[in-house]
Write a protein that holds these residues in place. Structure first.
Motif, mmCIF file in Angstrom:
data_model
loop_
_atom_site.group_PDB
_atom_site.id
_atom_site.type_symbol
_atom_site.label_atom_id
_atom_site.label_comp_id
_atom_site.label_asym_id
_atom_site.label_seq_id
_atom_site.Cartn_x
_atom_site.Cartn_y
_atom_site.Cartn_z
ATOM 1 N N THR A 38 7.250 5.291 11.573
ATOM 2 C CA THR A 38 5.971 5.311 10.866
ATOM 3 C C THR A 38 6.230 5.627 9.394
ATOM 4 O O THR A 38 7.290 6.156 9.037
ATOM 5 N N THR A 39 5.256 5.309 8.568
ATOM 6 C CA THR A 39 5.295 5.704 7.162
ATOM 7 C C THR A 39 3.865 5.942 6.699
ATOM 8 O O THR A 39 2.907 5.573 7.380
ATOM 9 N N PHE A 40 3.742 6.562 5.548
ATOM 10 C CA PHE A 40 2.421 6.833 4.988
ATOM 11 C C PHE A 40 2.079 5.773 3.950
ATOM 12 O O PHE A 40 2.838 5.551 3.007
ATOM 13 N N LEU A 41 0.936 5.127 4.156
ATOM 14 C CA LEU A 41 0.421 4.115 3.241
ATOM 15 C C LEU A 41 -0.935 4.572 2.734
ATOM 16 O O LEU A 41 -1.586 5.415 3.356
ATOM 17 N N THR A 42 -1.372 3.992 1.625
ATOM 18 C CA THR A 42 -2.665 4.356 1.049
ATOM 19 C C THR A 42 -3.618 3.170 1.138
ATOM 20 O O THR A 42 -3.490 2.208 0.374
ATOM 21 N N PRO A 43 -4.566 3.223 2.083
ATOM 22 C CA PRO A 43 -5.569 2.155 2.152
ATOM 23 C C PRO A 43 -6.385 2.114 0.860
ATOM 24 O O PRO A 43 -6.507 3.108 0.164
ATOM 25 N N GLY A 44 -6.922 0.973 0.574
ATOM 26 C CA GLY A 44 -7.758 0.857 -0.613
ATOM 27 C C GLY A 44 -7.782 -0.554 -1.151
ATOM 28 O O GLY A 44 -8.744 -1.277 -0.962
ATOM 29 N N ALA A 45 -6.728 -0.981 -1.794
ATOM 30 C CA ALA A 45 -6.722 -2.304 -2.413
ATOM 31 C C ALA A 45 -6.534 -3.425 -1.390
ATOM 32 O O ALA A 45 -7.219 -4.441 -1.449
ATOM 33 N N LEU A 46 -5.607 -3.241 -0.457
ATOM 34 C CA LEU A 46 -5.292 -4.309 0.491
ATOM 35 C C LEU A 46 -6.136 -4.279 1.753
ATOM 36 O O LEU A 46 -6.466 -5.325 2.317
ATOM 37 N N PHE A 47 -6.439 -3.092 2.217
ATOM 38 C CA PHE A 47 -7.162 -2.949 3.479
ATOM 39 C C PHE A 47 -7.842 -1.590 3.518
ATOM 40 O O PHE A 47 -7.495 -0.680 2.778
ATOM 41 N N GLY A 48 -8.798 -1.480 4.399
ATOM 42 C CA GLY A 48 -9.411 -0.201 4.733
ATOM 43 C C GLY A 48 -9.048 0.121 6.170
ATOM 44 O O GLY A 48 -8.437 -0.701 6.866
ATOM 45 N N ALA A 49 -9.420 1.302 6.614
ATOM 46 C CA ALA A 49 -9.104 1.692 7.988
ATOM 47 C C ALA A 49 -10.279 2.431 8.600
ATOM 48 O O ALA A 49 -10.932 3.240 7.931
ATOM 49 N N VAL A 50 -10.539 2.142 9.856
ATOM 50 C CA VAL A 50 -11.558 2.834 10.641
ATOM 51 C C VAL A 50 -10.847 3.478 11.818
ATOM 52 O O VAL A 50 -10.106 2.808 12.544
ATOM 53 N N ILE A 51 -11.071 4.777 11.994
ATOM 54 C CA ILE A 51 -10.439 5.521 13.079
ATOM 55 C C ILE A 51 -11.489 5.760 14.158
ATOM 56 O O ILE A 51 -12.574 6.270 13.873
ATOM 57 N N ILE A 52 -11.149 5.384 15.383
ATOM 58 C CA ILE A 52 -12.090 5.454 16.500
ATOM 59 C C ILE A 52 -11.516 6.363 17.573
ATOM 60 O O ILE A 52 -10.346 6.241 17.942
ATOM 61 N N GLN A 53 -12.344 7.258 18.082
ATOM 62 C CA GLN A 53 -11.908 8.114 19.185
ATOM 63 C C GLN A 53 -11.450 7.242 20.346
ATOM 64 O O GLN A 53 -12.117 6.276 20.712
ATOM 65 N N ALA A 58 0.818 -1.214 0.000
ATOM 66 C CA ALA A 58 0.000 0.000 0.000
ATOM 67 C C ALA A 58 0.854 1.266 0.000
ATOM 68 O O ALA A 58 0.343 2.369 0.188
ATOM 69 N N ALA A 59 2.165 1.113 -0.221
ATOM 70 C CA ALA A 59 3.077 2.263 -0.220
ATOM 71 C C ALA A 59 3.268 2.779 -1.644
ATOM 72 O O ALA A 59 3.366 1.995 -2.589
ATOM 73 N N ALA A 60 3.361 4.093 -1.778
ATOM 74 C CA ALA A 60 3.673 4.682 -3.079
ATOM 75 C C ALA A 60 5.088 4.313 -3.489
ATOM 76 O O ALA A 60 5.372 4.081 -4.663
ATOM 77 N N SER A 61 5.996 4.249 -2.512
ATOM 78 C CA SER A 61 7.379 3.858 -2.749
ATOM 79 C C SER A 61 7.801 2.919 -1.626
ATOM 80 O O SER A 61 7.907 3.340 -0.471
ATOM 81 N N VAL A 62 8.041 1.673 -1.968
ATOM 82 C CA VAL A 62 8.439 0.685 -0.973
ATOM 83 C C VAL A 62 9.756 1.093 -0.318
ATOM 84 O O VAL A 62 9.906 1.017 0.902
ATOM 85 N N ARG A 63 10.687 1.551 -1.112
ATOM 86 C CA ARG A 63 11.995 1.960 -0.578
ATOM 87 C C ARG A 63 11.830 3.085 0.449
ATOM 88 O O ARG A 63 12.387 3.035 1.537
ATOM 89 N N ARG A 64 11.038 4.077 0.105
ATOM 90 C CA ARG A 64 10.845 5.205 1.028
ATOM 91 C C ARG A 64 10.102 4.756 2.288
ATOM 92 O O ARG A 64 10.427 5.177 3.393
ATOM 93 N N ALA A 65 9.094 3.920 2.119
ATOM 94 C CA ALA A 65 8.323 3.441 3.269
ATOM 95 C C ALA A 65 9.215 2.670 4.238
ATOM 96 O O ALA A 65 9.150 2.884 5.447
ATOM 97 N N ARG A 66 10.064 1.803 3.707
ATOM 98 C CA ARG A 66 10.990 1.061 4.579
ATOM 99 C C ARG A 66 11.933 2.017 5.298
ATOM 100 O O ARG A 66 12.216 1.856 6.483
ATOM 101 N N SER A 67 12.421 3.006 4.569
ATOM 102 C CA SER A 67 13.319 3.988 5.160
ATOM 103 C C SER A 67 12.612 4.779 6.258
ATOM 104 O O SER A 67 13.167 4.999 7.337
#
Length: 170
Positions: free
Chosen positions: A35-50, A19-28
């Motif tokens: 932490t890194t920034f991933l894009t939910p959508g194809a592999l998983f979704g996310a629910v944020i709860i207070q 779900a990373a735009a750049s695997v190399r950057r995400a690993r780094s």
């Protein structure tokens, strides 16, 4: 076949990197920042709860104490805790199947927009001293996600406790 927690964490990390735009950057980023920034959508979704909703539902006030009950209630589905995730309040982020996130509408929580990036802790970040985001319920393997029904029940119960509407009919 028996696998260790370290093997499952490694496999889960590889899966999340899909779900990373750049695997190399995400690993780094995971190595440097935790932490890194991933894009939910194809592999998983996310629910944020207070955080207050989760705490009210479990009658606990600390993410570390919430870990075991969340693991049990959500069938081992992955959940991470993040400071200031829900506005100024801390939040819990549950990884769910993508179709669930696309239709989610439970008060006290929001579905993360599937094309927006989400800050996700490294799979091995399982303690609060790893930074502002860490896995309360670590990933148990590639593709293992939270069961939506118990998650909806957890959120509804906590929201009901906070709003005084638990057990009342609309």
């Amino acid at each position: 076949m028996v696998s260790t927690g370290a093997e499952r964490s490694l496999a889960s990390g590889h899966w999340l990197l899909g779900a990373a735009a750049s695997v190399r950057r995400a690993r780094s980023d995971w190595a440097d920042c935790g932490t890194t920034f991933l894009t939910p959508g194809a592999l998983f979704g996310a629910v944020i709860i207070q955080a207050s909703v989760v705490h009210a539902s479990l009658l606990l006030d600390d993410p570390e104490r919430c870990a075991a009950p969340l693991r049990t209630l959500l069938g081992g589905g992955p959940v991470f805790y993040a400071e200031r995730r829900f506005g100024r309040e801390a939040g819990y982020v549950a990884l769910v199947p993508t179709p669930v996130a696309m239709t989610w509408s439970v008060p006290g929580s929001v579905a993360h927009y599937r094309k927006a990036t989400l800050e996700v802790p490294a799979p091995q970040n399982v303690r609060p001293d790893h930074g502002p985001a860490w896995w309360v319920v670590p990933l148990d393997g590639p593709g293992v996600l939270c069961d939506p029904q118990p998650l909806a029940t957890l959120v509804s119960q906590g929201h009901g406790v906070l709003t005084g509407t638990l057990g009342k009919r609309p």
